[in-house]
Design an enzyme around this catalytic site. Structure first.
Site, PDB file in Angstrom:
ATOM      1  N   LYS A  94       0.918  -0.901  -0.212  1.00 44.38           N
ATOM      2  CA  LYS A  94       0.094  -0.093   0.535  1.00 44.38           C
ATOM      3  C   LYS A  94       0.378   1.141  -0.126  1.00 44.38           C
ATOM      4  CE  LYS A  94      -4.276  -1.528   1.680  1.00 44.38           C
ATOM      5  NZ  LYS A  94      -4.174  -2.700   2.153  1.00 44.38           N
ATOM      6  N   GLU A 116     -10.061   6.041   4.516  1.00 42.09           N
ATOM      7  CA  GLU A 116     -10.265   5.228   5.938  1.00 42.09           C
ATOM      8  C   GLU A 116      -9.415   3.650   5.369  1.00 42.09           C
ATOM      9  OE1 GLU A 116     -11.903   5.317   3.093  1.00 42.09           O
ATOM     10  OE2 GLU A 116     -10.889   3.111   2.389  1.00 42.09           O
ATOM     11  N   SER A 383       1.364  -9.416  -0.859  1.00 44.75           N
ATOM     12  CA  SER A 383       1.252  -8.363  -0.537  1.00 44.75           C
ATOM     13  C   SER A 383       1.091  -7.956   0.877  1.00 44.75           C
ATOM     14  CB  SER A 383      -0.503  -8.070  -0.482  1.00 44.75           C
ATOM     15  OG  SER A 383      -0.757  -8.896   0.146  1.00 44.75           O
TER      16      SER A 383
HETATM   17  C1  LIG Z   1      -5.418  -4.123   2.432  1.00 51.07           C
HETATM   18  C2  LIG Z   1      -4.326  -5.257   1.543  1.00 51.07           C
HETATM   19  C3  LIG Z   1      -5.042  -5.901   0.773  1.00 51.07           C
HETATM   20  C4  LIG Z   1      -6.632  -5.963  -0.341  1.00 51.07           C
HETATM   21  O1  LIG Z   1      -6.094  -4.556  -0.893  1.00 51.07           O
HETATM   22  P1  LIG Z   1      -5.642  -4.591  -2.852  1.00 51.07           P
HETATM   23  O2  LIG Z   1      -6.423  -3.013  -3.293  1.00 51.07           O
HETATM   24  O3  LIG Z   1      -6.623  -5.996  -3.572  1.00 51.07           O
HETATM   25  O4  LIG Z   1      -4.821  -4.895  -2.754  1.00 51.07           O
HETATM   26  C5  LIG Z   1      -4.455  -7.378   0.242  1.00 51.07           C
HETATM   27  N1  LIG Z   1      -2.881  -7.458   1.004  1.00 51.07           N
HETATM   28  C6  LIG Z   1      -2.601  -6.630   2.012  1.00 51.07           C
HETATM   29  C7  LIG Z   1      -1.291  -7.004   2.839  1.00 51.07           C
HETATM   30  C8  LIG Z   1      -2.872  -5.149   2.197  1.00 51.07           C
HETATM   31  O5  LIG Z   1      -2.613  -4.410   3.328  1.00 51.07           O
END
Ligand SMILES: *Cc1c(COP(=O)(O)O)cnc(C)c1O
Length: 399
Positions: A94, A116, A383
């Site tokens: 993010k 948010e 992610s």
């Molecule tokens: C917020 C988050 C997601 C989900 O958000 P996407 O917009 O679908 O990527 C996935 N993995 C992590 C580690 C997150 O913090």
């Protein structure tokens, strides 16, 4: 590369029939201003240089690609690789779009950045970017998520943002969106609403994708250098869809690369407690744009559930809806239990504790790998890291 897809959305913000600006005319003017500013500023050498320097020196990009050998050997099928977005500063992908959005807000002279947060990852990433750039930041968060994601709540406070607990409705992400949006409407000319995924009205799905696409372009190059070939499968978990579109974009025109998005089946697709928007949703408008969403007959969003707070959203990015319809990406699901199993397996086989969100992609990869040969490869966008989830999982499993 991926030109056809990068030219999307069209000027009205549509990816096929999804996206757009389903908002009142006053807000449309504001969104169009943001789009104009973005198109102008993001093309300048100054903006690109500043963002790229932050990606390198502050976030720690490029994030590595790691061959998970023990995990792959245990499964006995395809070789599994991880794109290590968990190693970024603040622990997830993010930060890539938060830095971009905060830089744009500063260029536009905005006085406050608002958002948010669900798992708290967007909140921490945004509070971090705002601390770095010296901009006021206000984060709205559901009370349930505040309880569950305590470490992130503490971090946001330390980073100096104003944290607003949301007690309405299901007290999770969806209600936090409504609350933050109300605050934004008080002064949209001077405030900037930093959307945390590839959702919301145009131009956000496009901008957030553009800030995230570095993940896939890096990964494609790294993978080619390592393996002398492209991966057979690229996969990512899908909440709003930012990390998935981030890694998919670079591979969209590589027809031989299978792309798989993994949604949360929660307690099961036959229960109301899931957030499998693309799998079970219907077309409708939500939070200012058209997408598949989980709604009742009157178009009211349904309460959704996932063990991963960051996937707990009743809508999904418009580009994913389009990619599903044209069958370029296949969307699959993983339930809470499979997610927990993958969380523990990756931790114990590789010493990498994944975010519960990312563990959905790992879980699906583990299933799929067993149906493939060791000559084949799977690249997962990992992610984020699971520090934020460690106490919760230990509790659930009585560790
Ligand atoms: C917020 C988050 C997601 C989900 O958000 P996407 O917009 O679908 O990527 C996935 N993995 C992590 C580690 C997150 O913090």
């Amino acid at each position: 590369m991926a030109r056809q897809f990068l030219e999307m959305p069209n000027n009205n913000g549509y990816f096929g029939e999804y996206g757009g600006q389903i908002i009142p005319p006053e807000l449309k003017t504001i969104m169009d201003d943001i789009n104009d500013a973005y198109e102008k500023v993001s093309q300048t050498e100054e903006f690109q240089k500043e963002l790229n320097e932050l990606y390198t020196d502050y976030v720690g990009r490029p994030s590595p690609i790691y061959h998970a050998r023990r995990l792959s050997d245990k499964l006995g099928g395809a070789r599994i690789f991880l794109k290590r977005e968990d190693l970024n500063h603040t622990g997830a992908h993010k930060i890539n779009h938060c830095l971009g959005e905060a830089l744009l807000a500063r260029h536009m002279g905005k006085t406050k950045v608002l958002a948010e947060t669900g798992a708290g990852q967007h909140g921490v990433a945004l509070a971090t970017a705002c601390a770095l750039l010296g901009i006021d930041c206000e984060i709205h968060m559901g009370e349930i998520d505040i309880e569950k994601e305590h470490p992130n709540v503490t971090k946001m406070k330390i980073l100096g943002c104003k944290l607003v607990p949301v007690s309405r409705g299901t007290r999770t992400l969806k209600d936090a969106v409504d609350s933050a949006f109300e605050e934004y409407l008080k002064d949209p000319v001077n405030f900037f609403y930093a959307i945390g995924s590839v959702v919301g009205p145009h131009p956000f799905p496009k901008m957030v994708r553009d800030f995230q696409k570095i993940v896939g372009y890096e990964a494609r190059e790294q993978f080619l250098a390592k393996e002398n070939a492209l991966p057979d499968v690229v996969m990512a978990c899908v909440g709003g869809g930012s990390n998935a579109i981030g890694i998919f974009t670079a591979f969209l025109e590589d027809e031989d690369v299978r792309l798989i998005g993994v949604e949360p089946a929660g307690k099961g697709l036959d229960t109301p407690d899931h957030a499998a928007t693309l799998t079970l949703g219907t077309k409708g408008a939500l939070h200012g744009f058209e997408c598949y969403n989980l709604q009742d007959k009157d178009g009211t969003p349904l309460p959704v559930h996932s063990i991963a707070s960051g996937l707990d959203y009743p809508g999904v990015g418009p580009q994913h809806c389009y990619l599903k319809d044209i069958e370029r990406v296949s969307y699959q699901t993983i339930d809470d239990q499979e997610c927990l199993d993958a969380f523990m397996t990756l931790s114990r086989m590789e010493g990498i504790i994944p975010a519960l969100e990312s563990a959905h992609a790992v879980a699906y990869a583990m299933k799929l790998a067993q149906t493939m040969s060791p000559q084949e490869t799977i690249l997962i966008n990992l992610s984020g890291r699971g520090d934020k989830d460690a106490d919760f999982v230990a509790d659930r499993l009585s560790l």
